[in-house]
Design an enzyme around this catalytic site. Structure first.
Site, mmCIF file in Angstrom:
data_model
loop_
_atom_site.group_PDB
_atom_site.id
_atom_site.type_symbol
_atom_site.label_atom_id
_atom_site.label_comp_id
_atom_site.label_asym_id
_atom_site.label_seq_id
_atom_site.Cartn_x
_atom_site.Cartn_y
_atom_site.Cartn_z
ATOM 1 N N LYS A 173 -23.729 2.567 32.976
ATOM 2 C CA LYS A 173 -23.438 2.712 31.547
ATOM 3 C C LYS A 173 -24.507 2.023 30.705
ATOM 4 O O LYS A 173 -24.871 0.880 30.966
ATOM 5 C CB LYS A 173 -22.053 2.126 31.247
ATOM 6 C CG LYS A 173 -20.928 2.858 31.983
ATOM 7 C CD LYS A 173 -19.588 2.184 31.791
ATOM 8 C CE LYS A 173 -19.544 0.839 32.477
ATOM 9 N NZ LYS A 173 -18.181 0.261 32.515
ATOM 10 N N THR A 204 -15.615 -3.215 20.574
ATOM 11 C CA THR A 204 -15.821 -2.488 21.829
ATOM 12 C C THR A 204 -15.057 -3.131 22.990
ATOM 13 O O THR A 204 -15.415 -2.943 24.154
ATOM 14 C CB THR A 204 -17.321 -2.434 22.173
ATOM 15 O OG1 THR A 204 -17.843 -3.781 22.201
ATOM 16 C CG2 THR A 204 -18.089 -1.626 21.141
ATOM 17 N N GLY A 206 -12.773 -3.489 25.866
ATOM 18 C CA GLY A 206 -12.094 -2.569 26.759
ATOM 19 C C GLY A 206 -12.746 -1.215 26.930
ATOM 20 O O GLY A 206 -12.121 -0.289 27.474
ATOM 21 N N THR A 207 -13.999 -1.062 26.518
ATOM 22 C CA THR A 207 -14.662 0.241 26.631
ATOM 23 C C THR A 207 -14.818 0.674 28.092
ATOM 24 O O THR A 207 -14.613 1.839 28.426
ATOM 25 C CB THR A 207 -16.053 0.225 25.963
ATOM 26 O OG1 THR A 207 -16.772 -0.927 26.419
ATOM 27 C CG2 THR A 207 -15.936 0.170 24.452
ATOM 28 N N GLY A 208 -15.181 -0.266 28.964
ATOM 29 C CA GLY A 208 -15.377 0.071 30.369
ATOM 30 C C GLY A 208 -14.085 0.507 31.047
ATOM 31 O O GLY A 208 -14.061 1.472 31.817
ATOM 32 N N CYS A 209 -13.006 -0.213 30.746
ATOM 33 C CA CYS A 209 -11.687 0.145 31.301
ATOM 34 C C CYS A 209 -11.293 1.540 30.848
ATOM 35 O O CYS A 209 -10.810 2.364 31.636
ATOM 36 C CB CYS A 209 -10.629 -0.854 30.828
ATOM 37 S SG CYS A 209 -11.002 -2.591 31.150
#
Length: 259
Positions: A173, A204, A206-209
């Site tokens: 990412k 941003t 929690g974007t990865g979750c």
């Protein structure tokens, strides 16, 4: 209705972890289930404490899910130690888990370490090879590849190194790139660059979750890896663009912006 399972830690402020995953599943009109690995004291400003559940109890949670409502896809997030990793691997093999997405959560968006250093080796050797796709950010790609990852060229180099460790695809990412938010999907020896605009929004958390959960949803619905990632990225972009502004730090996304 497709059935999704998240295996991860909690976020009492609701923006990341299990809570973000379940919101993402619901936003895609799928049935969400959860197995908690760790209870985390965190909010938009950072993590203050992590309490791991016992591997035995995590195993019992997994038994409860798999023997009753078998998931069509599985998202795996925060796992802080090697014993927890091993019980998850054991149960995934026992129940023949499918459509596995691993978000190797080693550090939070706010910069807090979420994985014990001794667990990294176990993660790489035992869990990542079971994944259909893994979704490291640039910092996590650095830890997995043991090289500096600062730009697009570095992302490609890291992806090729990580690819040798696993059987599935690698999504590096690019949210920390300076002028864009392009992501790199490396699969079957090929690089697929997925363009992303830099959105002016500091929130941003929690974007990865959220992204990894959306990918799992799409795999459950029968999309291939590339299509799953493209649709998940579109959903995430909308959740950021919605402009939700909560908390004193990097706030959460609007997971339900489409509703």
């Amino acid at each position: 209705m497709k059935k999704l399972l998240t295996i991860a830690g909690t976020d009492p402020s609701g923006g990341a972890g299990i809570q973000a995953d379940l919101k993402t599943f619901a936003a895609h009109k799928t049935y969400g289930m959860s197995v908690i690995t760790s209870v985390v004291a965190q909010n938009t400003t950072g993590v203050t404490n992590v309490v791991d559940l016992s591997p035995e109890f995590i195993g019992e949670q997994l038994d409860a899910v798999f023997t009753d409502i078998y998931p069509d896809a599985i998202k795996i997030g925060m796992i802080s130690n090697e014993n927890i990793i091993r019980v998850i691997v054991e149960k995934l093999k026992e129940y023949d888990g499918k459509n596995i997405v691993v978000d190797p959560v080693m550090v939070s968006t706010s910069g807090n370490s979420l994985m014990k250093s001794t667990a990294t080796k176990t993660l790489i050797q035992e869990l990542l090879p079971l994944a259909d796709i893994i979704t490291p950010n640039m910092f996590e790609a650095k830890l997995l590849s043991s090289i500096e990852v600062n730009n697009r060229k570095d992302m490609e180099k890291a992806a090729r190194i990580i690819d040798k460790l696993i059987k599935g695809a690698v999504l590096v990412k690019g949210g920390h790139l300076e002028n864009c938010a392009d992501d790199l999907l490396y699969m079957d020896g090929k690089c697929y660059w997925l363009a992303g605009e830099r959105i002016v929004n500091p929130n941003t958390h929690g974007t990865g979750c959220t992204l990894s959960s959306a990918i799992a949803v799409n795999l459950a619905k029968g999309m291939d890896i590339l299509e799953s990632v493209e649709e998940a990225k579109e959903y995430l972009t909308g959740a950021i663009k919605a402009g939700l502004d909560l908390g004193k730090g990097k706030g959460p996304l609007d997971h339900l912006y489409r509703l």
